[in-house]
Design a protein around this motif. Structure first.
Motif, PDB file in Angstrom:
ATOM      1  N   PRO A 128      21.274 -12.201 -29.630  1.00 10.47           N
ATOM      2  CA  PRO A 128      22.281 -11.213 -30.013  1.00 10.47           C
ATOM      3  C   PRO A 128      23.672 -11.617 -29.529  1.00 10.47           C
ATOM      4  N   LYS A 144      15.604  -8.372 -21.730  1.00  7.72           N
ATOM      5  CA  LYS A 144      16.465  -9.569 -21.726  1.00  7.72           C
ATOM      6  C   LYS A 144      17.495  -9.502 -20.598  1.00  7.72           C
ATOM      7  N   GLY A 161      24.502 -16.149 -21.266  1.00 10.83           N
ATOM      8  CA  GLY A 161      25.289 -17.309 -21.695  1.00 10.83           C
ATOM      9  C   GLY A 161      26.470 -17.611 -20.782  1.00 10.83           C
ATOM     10  N   ASP A 209      17.145 -18.153 -22.988  1.00  6.21           N
ATOM     11  CA  ASP A 209      18.363 -18.651 -23.651  1.00  6.21           C
ATOM     12  C   ASP A 209      19.401 -19.042 -22.615  1.00  6.21           C
ATOM     13  N   GLY A 210      20.357 -19.875 -23.076  1.00 11.36           N
ATOM     14  CA  GLY A 210      21.451 -20.317 -22.207  1.00 11.36           C
ATOM     15  C   GLY A 210      21.630 -21.816 -22.234  1.00 11.36           C
ATOM     16  N   GLY A 211      22.642 -22.274 -22.971  1.00 13.72           N
ATOM     17  CA  GLY A 211      23.016 -23.689 -22.933  1.00 13.72           C
ATOM     18  C   GLY A 211      22.333 -24.580 -23.954  1.00 13.72           C
ATOM     19  N   THR A 238      19.258 -19.176 -29.347  1.00 14.15           N
ATOM     20  CA  THR A 238      20.584 -19.795 -29.241  1.00 14.15           C
ATOM     21  C   THR A 238      21.641 -18.743 -29.542  1.00 14.15           C
TER      22      THR A 238
HETATM   23  C1  LIG Z   1      30.450 -13.989 -27.312  1.00 16.14           C
HETATM   24  C2  LIG Z   1      29.108 -13.569 -26.833  1.00 16.14           C
HETATM   25  C3  LIG Z   1      28.689 -12.275 -27.039  1.00 16.14           C
HETATM   26  C4  LIG Z   1      27.416 -11.868 -26.597  1.00 16.14           C
HETATM   27  N1  LIG Z   1      26.993 -10.594 -26.863  1.00 16.14           N
HETATM   28  C5  LIG Z   1      25.747 -10.222 -26.469  1.00 16.14           C
HETATM   29  C6  LIG Z   1      25.246  -8.946 -26.816  1.00 16.14           C
HETATM   30  O1  LIG Z   1      25.885  -8.166 -27.505  1.00 16.14           O
HETATM   31  N2  LIG Z   1      24.018  -8.611 -26.354  1.00 16.14           N
HETATM   32  C7  LIG Z   1      23.236  -9.461 -25.601  1.00 16.14           C
HETATM   33  O2  LIG Z   1      22.131  -9.101 -25.201  1.00 16.14           O
HETATM   34  N3  LIG Z   1      23.693 -10.681 -25.299  1.00 16.14           N
HETATM   35  C8  LIG Z   1      24.901 -11.094 -25.724  1.00 16.14           C
HETATM   36  N4  LIG Z   1      25.351 -12.351 -25.452  1.00 16.14           N
HETATM   37  C9  LIG Z   1      24.457 -13.286 -24.746  1.00 16.14           C
HETATM   38  C10 LIG Z   1      23.583 -14.030 -25.763  1.00 16.14           C
HETATM   39  O3  LIG Z   1      22.630 -13.171 -26.320  1.00 16.14           O
HETATM   40  C11 LIG Z   1      22.851 -15.196 -25.116  1.00 16.14           C
HETATM   41  O4  LIG Z   1      22.194 -14.722 -23.962  1.00 16.14           O
HETATM   42  C12 LIG Z   1      23.756 -16.369 -24.756  1.00 16.14           C
HETATM   43  O5  LIG Z   1      24.736 -16.550 -25.738  1.00 16.14           O
HETATM   44  C13 LIG Z   1      22.919 -17.633 -24.610  1.00 16.14           C
HETATM   45  O6  LIG Z   1      23.699 -18.723 -24.208  1.00 16.14           O
HETATM   46  P1  LIG Z   1      24.296 -19.798 -25.237  1.00 16.14           P
HETATM   47  O7  LIG Z   1      25.482 -19.176 -25.892  1.00 16.14           O
HETATM   48  O8  LIG Z   1      24.644 -20.939 -24.367  1.00 16.14           O
HETATM   49  O9  LIG Z   1      23.194 -20.133 -26.229  1.00 16.14           O
HETATM   50  C14 LIG Z   1      26.594 -12.778 -25.912  1.00 16.14           C
HETATM   51  C15 LIG Z   1      27.021 -14.102 -25.724  1.00 16.14           C
HETATM   52  C16 LIG Z   1      28.261 -14.499 -26.190  1.00 16.14           C
HETATM   53  C17 LIG Z   1      28.663 -15.927 -26.000  1.00 16.14           C
END
Ligand SMILES: Cc1cc2nc3c(=O)[nH]c(=O)nc-3n(C[C@H](O)[C@H](O)[C@H](O)COP(=O)(O)O)c2cc1C
Length: 388
Positions: free
Chosen positions: A81, A259, A284, A314-316, A336
């Motif tokens: 998300p 999560k 992230g 998730d992450g990276g 991702t």
């Molecule tokens: C701009 C942005 C907005 C995000 N918004 C949400 C969100 O609304 N809900 C949520 O559970 N995680 C959110 N996340 C975290 C992502 O779900 C995910 O954990 C993270 O992007 C994983 O790392 P990655 O970007 O390196 O793949 C967000 C991440 C980013 C970068």
């Protein structure tokens, strides 16, 4: 052939995406919490491992599919998300859902989405999962759960790692809060930035200000985009506890994932409270800049919480080999965030599909190269520590 088709990896899509959007939007996507160290930790954590191939394994045909909650998905990853995704590309929620549907992978719609759950569930009825941010007002949370259920969503993702709205130093410098928009002070700079990114700006203007449609139903009737965002921020639930998890578990009858956990005890507790899986994630790198890489948390959770719980991650993740390392370290399934956002931001539906295709084909190729025909064949023995 477009530039998106010519991108050979996620980094190529990232460059295209950042070129298309104004600097202050890119800063928000790339900034992370604090000084951005969390994002670097997540990406760098993968560099601690190297793959260790095995020879003479019949790898025809490679099968990347994974079964989750009674359904077979085509790959080892889905889409995390990402809130207010429409600022990166108009209709990003719908476009990512469509790309996920066509690729047969799950798409998790953010609880802070521009599109409504009903719209996205119509686009991808079998692939949309819903991510809940508990609202300060319990009735709002209950209505969200009810709407997700009525829209036919089967899987709930409850994000629990954000007691506060995050602080990013890069974003503080630009002075723009994505939730509440620009101020008079920042306007001249943003205006120039927008002017030199005409495609993004035209998209933004056509959208009428990117309303959080997922929250419009709860804000006072007739609220503008800015007022809905203010309502969302004001309804942030900074008082959530394990009791909220129990309550949400009792309301949601289908599979539920918690999560945003990084500690083995929290992972075990969430499963004991009825979670069908936990996602090891530090948002992230958006939560704090001084946390270890999410991959290290994954290793720690597997070591501390054992083999019997279902663990997502998730992450990276930026490459197929990252998916394999995460699987080998203990993830049952991966997601991702930015990788697929880069794709949709760079090229709309075509870009979203390209991002998925890059990761998927890289995964299949790398699996074959290390002697794994199926995802189940990937074991801890396929990765070794890299030399410092
Ligand atoms: C701009 C942005 C907005 C995000 N918004 C949400 C969100 O609304 N809900 C949520 O559970 N995680 C959110 N996340 C975290 C992502 O779900 C995910 O954990 C993270 O992007 C994983 O790392 P990655 O970007 O390196 O793949 C967000 C991440 C980013 C970068």
């Amino acid at each position: 052939m477009t530039a998106v088709d010519r991108a050979v990896n996620i980094e190529g899509l990232r460059r295209l995406a950042l070129r298309r959007m104004p600097r202050f939007v890119g800063d928000y996507l790339e900034g992370g919490a604090g000084d951005g160290g969390g994002i670097r930790s997540n990406v760098n954590a993968f560099r601690q491992y190297k793959l260790q191939p095995r020879a003479l394994a019949d790898v025809t045909p490679v099968d990347t599919s994974v079964e989750l909650f009674g359904r077979k998905y085509a790959s080892l990853f889905g889409i995390s998300p990402v809130g207010i995704a429409g600022i990166y590309r108009r209709f990003a929620d719908e476009l990512l859902a469509e790309a996920a549907r066509d690729a047969n992978i799950p798409f998790v719609l953010s609880g802070a989405s521009h599109a409504t759950i009903e719209t996205v569930a119509r686009v991808a009825p079998d692939h949309t999962w819903y991510q809940l941010y508990g609202a300060h007002t319990p009735e709002v949370t209950d209505r969200m759960l009810g709407r997700a259920r009525d829209a036919g969503v089967k899987v709930l993702v409850y994000t629990v790692d954000y007691p506060l709205q995050p602080r990013s130093e890069v974003v503080s410098r630009t002075g723009v809060s994505m939730a509440t928009g620009p101020t008079i002070r920042t306007f001249p700079k943003l205006f120039l930035d927008a002017l030199v990114h005409p495609f993004w700006t035209a998209d933004y203007l056509r959208s009428g200000g990117m309303k959080l449609e997922s929250w419009t139903a709860y804000a006072p009737p007739g609220s503008s985009a800015k007022q809905v965002s203010a309502y969302y921020v004001q309804n942030w639930n900074n008082a959530q506890t394990w009791r909220d998890l129990d309550r949400i578990r009792s309301l949601w009858k289908g599979p539920m994932i918690v999560k945003g956990l990084v500690h083995p005890d929290d992972a075990l507790r969430a499963v004991q409270a009825g979670a069908d899986a936990v996602t090891i994630s530090n948002h992230g790198g958006n939560k704090l800049d001084c946390m270890q890489g999410a991959l290290d948390s994954l290793a720690q959770v597997r070591a501390g919480a054992g083999k019997d719980i279902r663990v997502f991650f998730d992450g990276g993740i930026r490459r197929g080999s990252d998916l394999i390392v995460a699987k080998a370290i203990g993830a049952d399934f991966c997601f991702t965030g930015r990788a697929t956002i880069y794709g949709v931001a760079a090229g709309g539906l075509r870009g979203a599909k390209r991002a998925i295709d890059i990761l998927q084909s890289d995964l299949a190729y790398t699996m074959a190269m290390i002697g794994c025909r199926t995802v189940v064949d990937i074991t801890r023995d396929h990765v070794i520590a890299a030399r410092p």
